[in-house]
Design a protein around this motif. Structure first.
Motif, PDB file in Angstrom:
ATOM      1  N   UNK A  78      -0.225 -11.057  10.484  1.00 49.74           N
ATOM      2  CA  UNK A  78       0.465  -9.802  10.447  1.00 49.74           C
ATOM      3  C   UNK A  78       0.587  -9.297   8.993  1.00 49.74           C
ATOM      4  N   UNK A  79       0.683 -10.039   8.013  1.00 53.73           N
ATOM      5  CA  UNK A  79       0.693  -9.774   6.509  1.00 53.73           C
ATOM      6  C   UNK A  79      -0.655  -9.099   6.241  1.00 53.73           C
ATOM      7  N   UNK A  80      -1.627  -9.712   6.548  1.00 53.67           N
ATOM      8  CA  UNK A  80      -3.107  -9.227   6.374  1.00 53.67           C
ATOM      9  C   UNK A  80      -3.404  -7.877   7.385  1.00 53.67           C
ATOM     10  N   UNK A  81      -2.890  -8.022   8.446  1.00 56.66           N
ATOM     11  CA  UNK A  81      -3.190  -6.545   9.173  1.00 56.66           C
ATOM     12  C   UNK A  81      -2.572  -5.502   8.892  1.00 56.66           C
ATOM     13  N   UNK A  82      -1.001  -5.571   8.433  1.00 57.36           N
ATOM     14  CA  UNK A  82      -0.388  -4.518   8.044  1.00 57.36           C
ATOM     15  C   UNK A  82      -0.364  -4.539   6.133  1.00 57.36           C
ATOM     16  N   UNK A  83      -1.080  -5.111   5.913  1.00 56.78           N
ATOM     17  CA  UNK A  83      -1.074  -5.024   4.265  1.00 56.78           C
ATOM     18  C   UNK A  83       0.151  -5.233   3.522  1.00 56.78           C
ATOM     19  N   UNK A  84       0.967  -6.394   4.093  1.00 53.54           N
ATOM     20  CA  UNK A  84       2.106  -6.748   3.441  1.00 53.54           C
ATOM     21  C   UNK A  84       2.101  -7.475   2.155  1.00 53.54           C
ATOM     22  N   UNK A  85       2.415  -7.357   0.959  1.00 55.52           N
ATOM     23  CA  UNK A  85       2.216  -8.038  -0.156  1.00 55.52           C
ATOM     24  C   UNK A  85       3.459  -8.360  -0.778  1.00 55.52           C
ATOM     25  N   UNK A  86       4.545  -7.617  -0.066  1.00 60.35           N
ATOM     26  CA  UNK A  86       5.783  -7.674  -0.598  1.00 60.35           C
ATOM     27  C   UNK A  86       6.590  -8.888  -0.123  1.00 60.35           C
ATOM     28  N   UNK A  87       7.316  -9.917  -0.637  1.00 59.55           N
ATOM     29  CA  UNK A  87       7.816 -11.137   0.157  1.00 59.55           C
ATOM     30  C   UNK A  87       9.285 -10.662   0.968  1.00 59.55           C
TER      31      UNK A  87
END
Length: 291
Positions: free
Chosen positions: A52-61
Motif C-alpha cells: 500500500x505504501x509503495x503503491x500510494x507513495x506513502x513515506x510519512x509514518x
C-alpha cells in the motif's frame, strides 16, 4: 481499554523523526507479534502495508499508521448482535474461569433493557454447583427467570425445560450457561449434539447461536481455545471478557483472519452494563492508538 499500553507503544513506534523504510516494516512485524498477532499473520499484514505504501507513495509514518488502521479494520469479520423477532437460543461455551456465567447475566440484562426481550437463563453448567448458584443469584438480582436442575444433571434436559418455559409464554430468549471443563473433542461434540437435537425438536424455528467466551488477557492461548472449540462445533462468534485488564488486543485480528470468527461483544468490567457490541472501527482506532 485494556489495549491502551500496547496502543501507546504503536503510537510511539510511528512517532516523528521516522521514515517509512524496510527497517520500519521489519520492526513493525516484531511489534505486532508482541501484540498477540501470530508471526505469519504479522508478516502478512506488514507485507500488505508495504505494498500500500509503495503503491500510494506513502513515506510519512503517520500516513502509514492510518493505512495500517484501514487494513486491520477491513480484516475484521462483523456479526449482527441485535435480537431476532423469533425465539432466540444462545449457547455460551468456553473453558472454566473465562466469565461465562457473568456474561450470561450481562447478555440477559442487555437484551431485556435494550431490545425488550424476555430472557430465560438456563443453568446448563450442571458440572459445578457454584455455577448454578451463581446464575440463580444473577437471576434474582435482575428479575430474570432461571431454569436449573440438580448438580450432575443432564445439560440438554435443562435446555429442554427452558424451551418448555419459553414456549409456554415465559420468554422469547434462552441464554444457556454450559460447563467449562476442558472437554475432549468427542465429549464436547456429543454433549452439544444432544442440546442441538433438543432445540431442533422443541423449537425448530428458533434462532440458534453458539458463542465462545474467551478471556482476552490470555493472548494467543485464547486463539488456541477458539481453534479447538471451532473444530469441534461450528461457532457463530466470540465474546471477549476482561478487556479492562492487560489485554494487548491483537488476537481479535487472528480470530477473524485465521478462523473467520467475529467478535460480537467486549466485556470490560464486573457490572451488568459492562458489555458492549464490538465495533471494528472503534476497536482498531484504540488498538493503533489513533486519537
Amino acid at each position: 481499554m485494556g489495549a491502551a499500553s500496547f496502543a501507546d507503544r504503536l503510537k510511539n513506534f510511528f512517532g516523528r523523526g521516522k521514515q517509512v523504510s524496510e527497517e520500519l516494516f521489519e520492526d513493525l512485524a516484531d511489534l505486532l507479534v508482541e501484540g498477540d498477532f501470530g508471526a505469519a499473520e504479522a508478516f502478512k499484514t506488514v507485507d500488505a502495508l508495504r505494498l500500500i505504501c509503495k503503491k500510494e507513495g506513502i513515506s510519512d509514518p503517520t500516513q502509514a499508521r492510518m493505512a495500517l488502521a484501514s487494513l486491520l479494520e477491513r480484516s475484521l469479520c462483523i456479526s449482527p448482535v441485535g435480537a431476532q423477532n423469533s425465539l432466540v437460543v444462545i449457547l455460551l461455551l468456553g473453558v472454566n474461569g473465562v466469565g461465562k456465567t457473568t456474561t450470561a447475566a450481562k447478555l440477559a440484562e442487555r437484551y431485556r433493557s435494550l431490545d425488550k426481550k424476555k430472557p430465560i437463563l438456563a443453568a446448563a453448567d450442571t458440572f459445578r454447583a457454584a455455577a448454578v448458584d451463581q446464575l440463580k443469584i444473577h437471576g434474582e438480582r435482575l428479575g430474570v427467570r432461571v431454569v436449573a436442575h440438580k448438580q450432575g444433571g443432564d445439560p440438554a434436559a435443562v435446555v429442554y425445560d427452558a424451551l418448555e418455559a419459553a414456549l409456554a409464554g415465559g420468554g422469547d430468549m434462552i441464554i444457556a450457561d454450559t460447563a467449562g471443563r476442558m472437554h475432549t473433542k468427542t465429549a464436547l461434540v456429543e454433549e452439544l449434539k444432544k442440546i442441538d437435537r433438543v432445540v431442533e425438536s422443541k423449537a425448530p424455528g428458533a434462532k440458534y447461536i453458539r458463542w465462545l467466551v474467551l478471556d482476552s488477557t490470555t493472548g494467543r492461548n485464547a486463539l488456541a481455545q477458539a481453534e479447538t472449540f471451532h473444530q469441534a462445533v461450528a461457532l457463530d462468534g466470540v465474546i471477549l471478557t476482561k478487556f479492562d485488564s492487560s489485554a494487548k488486543g491483537g488476537v481479535v485480528y487472528s480470530l477473524s483472519t485465521e478462523l473467520r470468527l467475529p467478535v460480537v461483544f467486549l466485556c470490560n468490567g464486573e457490572q451488568y452494563g459492562d458489555i458492549k457490541p464490538f465495533d471494528p472501527k472503534e476497536y482498531t482506532k484504540e488498538f493503533i492508538g489513533l486519537d
